[in-house]
Motif scaffolding. Structure first.
Motif, short mmCIF file in Angstrom:
data_model
loop_
_atom_site.label_atom_id
_atom_site.label_comp_id
_atom_site.label_asym_id
_atom_site.label_seq_id
_atom_site.Cartn_x
_atom_site.Cartn_y
_atom_site.Cartn_z
N LYS A 196 0.90 -1.10 -0.28
CA LYS A 196 0.02 0.17 -0.08
C LYS A 196 0.93 1.23 0.11
O LYS A 196 0.33 2.34 -0.48
CB LYS A 196 -1.06 -0.14 1.14
CG LYS A 196 -2.14 -1.04 1.20
CD LYS A 196 -2.94 -0.70 -0.05
CE LYS A 196 -4.01 -1.88 -0.27
NZ LYS A 196 -4.92 -1.44 -1.60
N LEU A 197 2.08 1.29 0.68
CA LEU A 197 2.94 2.25 0.73
C LEU A 197 4.55 2.02 0.85
O LEU A 197 4.68 1.25 1.85
CB LEU A 197 2.48 3.42 1.62
CG LEU A 197 3.01 4.88 2.07
CD1 LEU A 197 2.84 5.55 0.84
CD2 LEU A 197 2.33 5.50 3.33
N MET A 198 5.11 2.76 0.50
CA MET A 198 6.62 2.83 0.59
C MET A 198 6.86 4.05 1.31
O MET A 198 6.69 5.05 0.98
CB MET A 198 7.40 2.62 -0.54
CG MET A 198 8.81 2.47 -0.28
SD MET A 198 9.99 2.09 -1.85
CE MET A 198 9.46 0.43 -2.29
N SER A 426 5.99 10.02 -8.55
CA SER A 426 5.26 10.94 -7.64
C SER A 426 3.83 10.17 -7.42
O SER A 426 3.27 9.64 -8.47
CB SER A 426 5.04 12.25 -8.07
OG SER A 426 4.00 12.89 -7.57
N ASN A 427 3.24 10.46 -6.52
CA ASN A 427 1.84 9.98 -6.12
C ASN A 427 1.03 10.74 -6.97
O ASN A 427 -0.17 10.14 -7.08
CB ASN A 427 1.42 10.37 -4.74
CG ASN A 427 2.29 9.22 -3.79
OD1 ASN A 427 2.86 8.21 -4.12
ND2 ASN A 427 2.31 9.60 -2.47
N ASP A 432 -6.07 6.33 -6.53
CA ASP A 432 -6.40 6.09 -4.94
C ASP A 432 -5.39 6.28 -4.01
O ASP A 432 -5.37 5.41 -3.08
CB ASP A 432 -7.11 4.54 -4.90
CG ASP A 432 -8.16 4.10 -5.92
OD1 ASP A 432 -8.83 5.40 -6.32
OD2 ASP A 432 -8.23 3.19 -6.39
N VAL A 433 -4.82 7.32 -4.04
CA VAL A 433 -3.94 7.73 -2.86
C VAL A 433 -4.65 8.76 -1.86
O VAL A 433 -5.06 9.60 -2.26
CB VAL A 433 -2.51 8.69 -3.54
CG1 VAL A 433 -1.45 8.71 -2.56
CG2 VAL A 433 -1.93 7.52 -4.53
N PRO A 434 -4.43 8.34 -0.63
CA PRO A 434 -5.04 9.23 0.42
C PRO A 434 -4.42 10.43 0.34
O PRO A 434 -3.27 10.90 -0.07
CB PRO A 434 -4.66 8.44 1.72
CG PRO A 434 -4.34 6.99 1.39
CD PRO A 434 -4.11 7.16 0.01
N PRO A 503 2.36 3.47 -4.18
CA PRO A 503 2.59 4.98 -3.64
C PRO A 503 3.77 5.16 -2.85
O PRO A 503 4.22 3.95 -2.31
CB PRO A 503 1.33 5.33 -3.17
CG PRO A 503 0.26 4.57 -3.57
CD PRO A 503 1.06 3.28 -3.65
N CYS A 504 4.39 6.31 -2.51
CA CYS A 504 5.41 6.44 -1.84
C CYS A 504 5.38 7.76 -1.07
O CYS A 504 4.55 8.59 -1.61
CB CYS A 504 6.79 6.34 -2.53
SG CYS A 504 7.07 7.66 -3.83
N ILE A 505 6.08 7.88 0.01
CA ILE A 505 6.31 9.19 0.72
C ILE A 505 7.68 9.17 1.54
O ILE A 505 8.23 8.02 2.02
CB ILE A 505 5.02 9.39 1.56
CG1 ILE A 505 4.98 10.71 2.17
CG2 ILE A 505 5.11 8.13 2.73
CD1 ILE A 505 3.83 11.15 2.97
N ASN A 506 8.06 10.14 1.55
CA ASN A 506 9.27 10.55 2.54
C ASN A 506 8.76 11.09 3.80
O ASN A 506 8.39 12.39 3.77
CB ASN A 506 10.43 11.30 1.79
CG ASN A 506 11.74 11.30 2.55
OD1 ASN A 506 12.28 10.21 2.85
ND2 ASN A 506 11.79 12.58 3.30
#
Length: 554
Positions: A196-198, A426-427, A432-434, A503-506
């Motif tokens: 779901k997320l990195m 990029s997201n 369907d990214v929160p 999806p990803c986030i830092n």
């Protein structure tokens, strides 16, 4: 979350103490540390097959990717990634012995802070910052991830799964993450995981010191080369040859900081291109012009593909070589007229080709010539593996060797790509990214009255580039044919990335002066705010699974 502050402190102290300098055998010191760390957790004592250390195939330093899978209820999974290598400590000078011991380094710098700028001195004296190599970039973020996994593992009713991936070589060619993608695919298929997320925890920098920063993507890093073969001549007879530096300088001047190579998305702007290395073929000074020149252009962008960038660069090469040859021929004609000379030299054709087109020209000469190139290529690969050459020099030697095998008294301009490649992600391009920014700001304003800003691209370059594939895979793979040594010494597992796409986030602590003697991390972020923000995001990402499980029990 229990007393995670102390756990982060202990973990970071041990982690930073390891001098895991990038592209050296010392990166292997991480393996034992993480093995011992995971073995100390009750979950992994009961599930020893859920963590491991996997050697990177063909790696000259025999480095490993370390991973751990903490399984809970359901299939939803969050992947933590961080890099375990750090840059060298040569710039610490007399403080070099303390670079990996933050407490001693802080004491030494307080006694004599001449090597720090005024802002670093203020931060040191405030006591709010922890100094040392790797405290910010990025063992601080790694210690947060490890400590969070340990804390969450104590909850026997935990929902969802967490993977920690600690990778080497991020500061060099990202060999660790490129292999880590394969591990993630294998774990996904083995356990039926739903990624779901990195989450990466690189340190963030601030535009406004009162506001934190998250990034929902990572900037692309592309390296392009241009090789110019001229016609050697004596400087006293400059109009009887072609100086490749003249053409190269025009190409560099036209593209350096050229905004045509910049992307703008959602109010953000990528970094203008710059040439990081330009040289000619001459080893020593003499009065002749160089035979060839080569340059390497660095492009940091968002979404424009390698294919499109190379097309733009090729167009510049054609236009600027035409302009130079017009200038050359005009000067030649005027000089002939005023000196009453009938002819000076020849009018040489200029061939502007990609690296792959250059290989095609070599193949046209016959199998014997291509076999010679193949043998030379193998030698270059061995030299790279045993650190006898750099990939910059290797690239130049390969192109130069092909040119000499073709052996034409004509001009060539060759353009292509060179390693490494970090794709832009990029997201914005994910479904369907929160709304992570709103999610985080609701939490941080409630807890600390602090606001976080959002960037769609982390501009420091990171391994999040391998979390998904935002380019067209077919066209991207076709462009890789213009990268010397692609598939033989360097590659990117695009098929595996496609299979684990997420999806990803830092989300990382506030840090300053990465790679400098004054590298430091903000203690409050390190010990409290960043781990709590990540925990909050984890709860949200896994919440849907919680609802589904609760419904099954009704």
């Amino acid at each position: 979350m229990g007393n995670i502050r102390d756990e982060i402190g202990r973990t970071l102290k041990g982690y930073v103490a390891l001098d895991s300098i990038t592209n050296t055998y010392r990166e292997n010191s991480i393996d034992g540390f993480l093995k011992e760390y995971f073995e100390s957790m009750e979950y992994f004592k009961e599930n020893p097959d859920d963590f491991g250390s996997e050697k990177i195939p063909g790696d000259i330093h025999n480095r490993s990717v370390n991973w751990a899978l903490l399984r809970g209820k359901g299939k939803r999974t969050v992947v933590f990634i961080h890099h375990s290598d750090v840059v060298n400590v040569e710039n610490y000078n007399e403080y070099k012995d303390y670079a990996f011991e933050p407490d001693k380094l802080g004491e030494a710098l307080e006694i004599s802070s001449d090597s720090l700028d005024s802002e670093a001195v203020d931060d040191l004296q405030s006591g709010n910052w922890l100094f040392g190599r790797g405290t910010a970039d990025m063992k601080g973020g790694g210690a947060i991830q490890l400590s969070l996994m340990k804390e969450i593992s104590k909850d026997e009713d935990r929902i969802g799964n967490i993977i920690v991936l600690a990778v080497p070589d991020e500061e060099n060619l990202s060999a660790g993450m490129r292999h880590g993608v394969k591990i993630l695919r294998r774990l996904k298929e083995k356990h039926g995981l739903d990624y779901k997320l990195m989450i990466n925890s690189e340190p963030h920098q601030r535009v406004d010191y009162t506001k934190g920063m998250i990034s929902q993507g990572s900037i692309a890093k592309m390296n392009f080369f241009v090789y110019v073969k001229g016609i050697l001549t004596h400087a006293g007879k400059v109009l009887e040859g072609i100086n490749p530096s003249g053409i190269m300088s025009r190409i560099v001047a036209r593209t350096e900081l050229n905004l045509d190579f910049v992307d703008e998305i959602e109010g953000e702007m990528s970094i203008p291109p710059t040439w990081v290395h330009v040289k000619d073929s001459k080893e020593v000074y003499d009065i002749s012009t160089p035979e060839s020149s080569i340059g390497y252009m660095n492009v940091l962008n968002f979404s424009t593909s390698p294919e499109e960038i190379l097309k733009k660069l090729m167009a510049v090469c054609v236009e600027e070589s035409d302009e130079y040859m017009k200038k050359y021929n005009d000067a030649r004609d005027i000089f002939m007229e005023k000196t009453n000379r009938k002819t000076i030299g020849d009018k040489w054709p200029v061939h502007v080709v990609t690296f792959n087109e250059l290989l095609d020209l070599l193949k046209e000469k016959g199998d014997e010539y291509y076999r010679k190139y193949d043998e030379f290529e193998k030698k270059i690969i061995d030299d790279l593996r045993f650190n006898k050459t750099s990939f910059v020099n290797a690239n130049y030697e390969l192109v130069e060797y092909i040119i000499k095998l073709i052996n034409r008294q004509e001009m060539f301009i060759v353009a292509g790509m060179t390693m490494p490649l970090y794709p832009g992600v990029s997201n914005l391009f994910q479904e369907d990214v929160p709304d992570y920014l709103e999610m985080i700001n609701r939490f941080t304003t409630r807890e600390w009255k602090q606001e976080y800003m959002n960037r769609y691209y982390f501009t420091g370059i990171s391994d999040l580039s391998y979390s998904s594939l935002n380019y067209d895979m077919e066209s991207t793979l076709s462009q890789m044919e213009n990268m010397p040594l692609w598939g033989k010494y360097y590659d990117i597992p695009f098929e595996d990335i496609k299979e684990i796409q997420m999806p990803c986030i830092n989300i990382g602590p506030w840090g300053k002066d990465f790679h400098k003697i004054s590298e430091r991390v903000y203690r409050e972020d390190l010990y409290e705010r960043t781990p709590r923000i990540i925990e909050h995001v984890l709860e949200h990402v896994l919440k849907e699974e919680t609802i589904q499980l609760n419904m099954k029990h009704q």
